[in-house]
Design a protein around this motif. Sequence first.
Motif, PDB file in Angstrom:
ATOM      1  N   ARG A 137      11.925 -14.603  32.868  1.00 55.14           N
ATOM      2  CA  ARG A 137      11.570 -14.362  34.060  1.00 55.14           C
ATOM      3  C   ARG A 137      12.818 -13.675  35.038  1.00 55.14           C
ATOM      4  NH1 ARG A 137       8.062 -18.944  33.695  1.00 55.14           N
ATOM      5  NH2 ARG A 137       9.873 -20.333  34.732  1.00 55.14           N
ATOM      6  N   ILE A 154       9.207 -28.933  25.200  1.00 56.13           N
ATOM      7  CA  ILE A 154       8.316 -28.270  26.339  1.00 56.13           C
ATOM      8  C   ILE A 154       9.578 -27.980  27.216  1.00 56.13           C
ATOM      9  CG2 ILE A 154       7.460 -28.999  28.505  1.00 56.13           C
ATOM     10  CD1 ILE A 154       5.461 -28.556  26.060  1.00 56.13           C
ATOM     11  N   TYR A 155      10.786 -28.659  27.461  1.00 61.07           N
ATOM     12  CA  TYR A 155      11.894 -28.225  28.518  1.00 61.07           C
ATOM     13  C   TYR A 155      12.493 -27.135  27.778  1.00 61.07           C
ATOM     14  CZ  TYR A 155      16.527 -28.595  30.093  1.00 61.07           C
ATOM     15  OH  TYR A 155      17.589 -28.123  30.868  1.00 61.07           O
ATOM     16  N   ARG A 159      11.182 -24.749  25.881  1.00 65.97           N
ATOM     17  CA  ARG A 159      10.332 -23.598  26.057  1.00 65.97           C
ATOM     18  C   ARG A 159      10.168 -23.160  27.465  1.00 65.97           C
ATOM     19  NH1 ARG A 159       4.567 -23.637  27.340  1.00 65.97           N
ATOM     20  NH2 ARG A 159       3.708 -21.745  26.805  1.00 65.97           N
ATOM     21  N   GLU A 160      10.252 -23.955  28.329  1.00 67.25           N
ATOM     22  CA  GLU A 160      10.362 -23.696  29.981  1.00 67.25           C
ATOM     23  C   GLU A 160      11.786 -23.116  30.346  1.00 67.25           C
ATOM     24  OE1 GLU A 160       8.066 -23.871  32.307  1.00 67.25           O
ATOM     25  OE2 GLU A 160       6.622 -24.452  30.930  1.00 67.25           O
ATOM     26  N   GLN A 161      12.570 -23.503  29.888  1.00 70.44           N
ATOM     27  CA  GLN A 161      14.121 -22.838  29.746  1.00 70.44           C
ATOM     28  C   GLN A 161      13.987 -21.473  29.387  1.00 70.44           C
ATOM     29  OE1 GLN A 161      15.232 -25.041  31.908  1.00 70.44           O
ATOM     30  NE2 GLN A 161      17.370 -24.131  31.203  1.00 70.44           N
ATOM     31  N   ARG A 162      13.538 -21.195  28.266  1.00 67.83           N
ATOM     32  CA  ARG A 162      13.128 -19.905  27.642  1.00 67.83           C
ATOM     33  C   ARG A 162      12.375 -18.876  28.664  1.00 67.83           C
ATOM     34  NH1 ARG A 162      10.508 -20.384  23.135  1.00 67.83           N
ATOM     35  NH2 ARG A 162       8.856 -19.218  23.832  1.00 67.83           N
ATOM     36  N   LEU A 163      11.331 -19.443  28.939  1.00 71.00           N
ATOM     37  CA  LEU A 163      10.579 -18.699  30.092  1.00 71.00           C
ATOM     38  C   LEU A 163      11.341 -18.685  31.323  1.00 71.00           C
ATOM     39  CD1 LEU A 163       7.024 -20.534  29.402  1.00 71.00           C
ATOM     40  CD2 LEU A 163       7.743 -18.064  28.621  1.00 71.00           C
ATOM     41  N   ALA A 164      12.072 -19.252  31.794  1.00 63.77           N
ATOM     42  CA  ALA A 164      12.799 -19.097  32.922  1.00 63.77           C
ATOM     43  C   ALA A 164      13.816 -17.849  32.688  1.00 63.77           C
ATOM     44  CB  ALA A 164      13.393 -20.470  33.300  1.00 63.77           C
ATOM     45  N   GLU A 165      14.511 -17.808  31.576  1.00 63.43           N
ATOM     46  CA  GLU A 165      15.360 -16.826  31.459  1.00 63.43           C
ATOM     47  C   GLU A 165      14.596 -15.447  31.219  1.00 63.43           C
ATOM     48  OE1 GLU A 165      17.375 -17.711  27.692  1.00 63.43           O
ATOM     49  OE2 GLU A 165      18.419 -19.585  28.656  1.00 63.43           O
TER      50      GLU A 165
END
Length: 161
Positions: A36, A25-26, A28-34
Amino acid sequence: MSFLTILEIASYIVTIIGLPYAIVIYLREQRLAEQRDEEAVYLALIDEYVRFQKLILEHPDLHLRMIGTAPPLSDDQQERRLIIFDILVSLFERAYILVYEEEMPPRQQRLWRSWEGYMREWCRREEFRTTLPLLLEGEDSDFATHISRIAAQEAARKQAG
């Protein structure tokens, strides 16, 4: 079974299942933040290009969007055109530095292709190509090499076509 045994088993389950899940999950969230962040950079650059287009609209006498041979320009018009070209080259350099990489993932390649398309469009204009060496003085050397290569390709394409 004692309460402590149940807690120990529960902690093992959390460690075995929960920790890897949390890591996934972490990441995945990092990839989504990148993604964005990349989109924010791209949108900011596009906003700059739209402002640049509005600047062109404010100076129709410079014939910057005219296809074909533009009429001769006065000294004042030539100076304003040079300043506008300088703004454009700075924008292209910013896009190059923020978006371009030798090895880009497909998503980033798509973002870059639009900027390279803008560069090619302007490099097809002879008056832009001829002032480009002057405009590239002091700019990032990798960017200068890249856009000079594009300008040479577009000049060759114009001669061939």
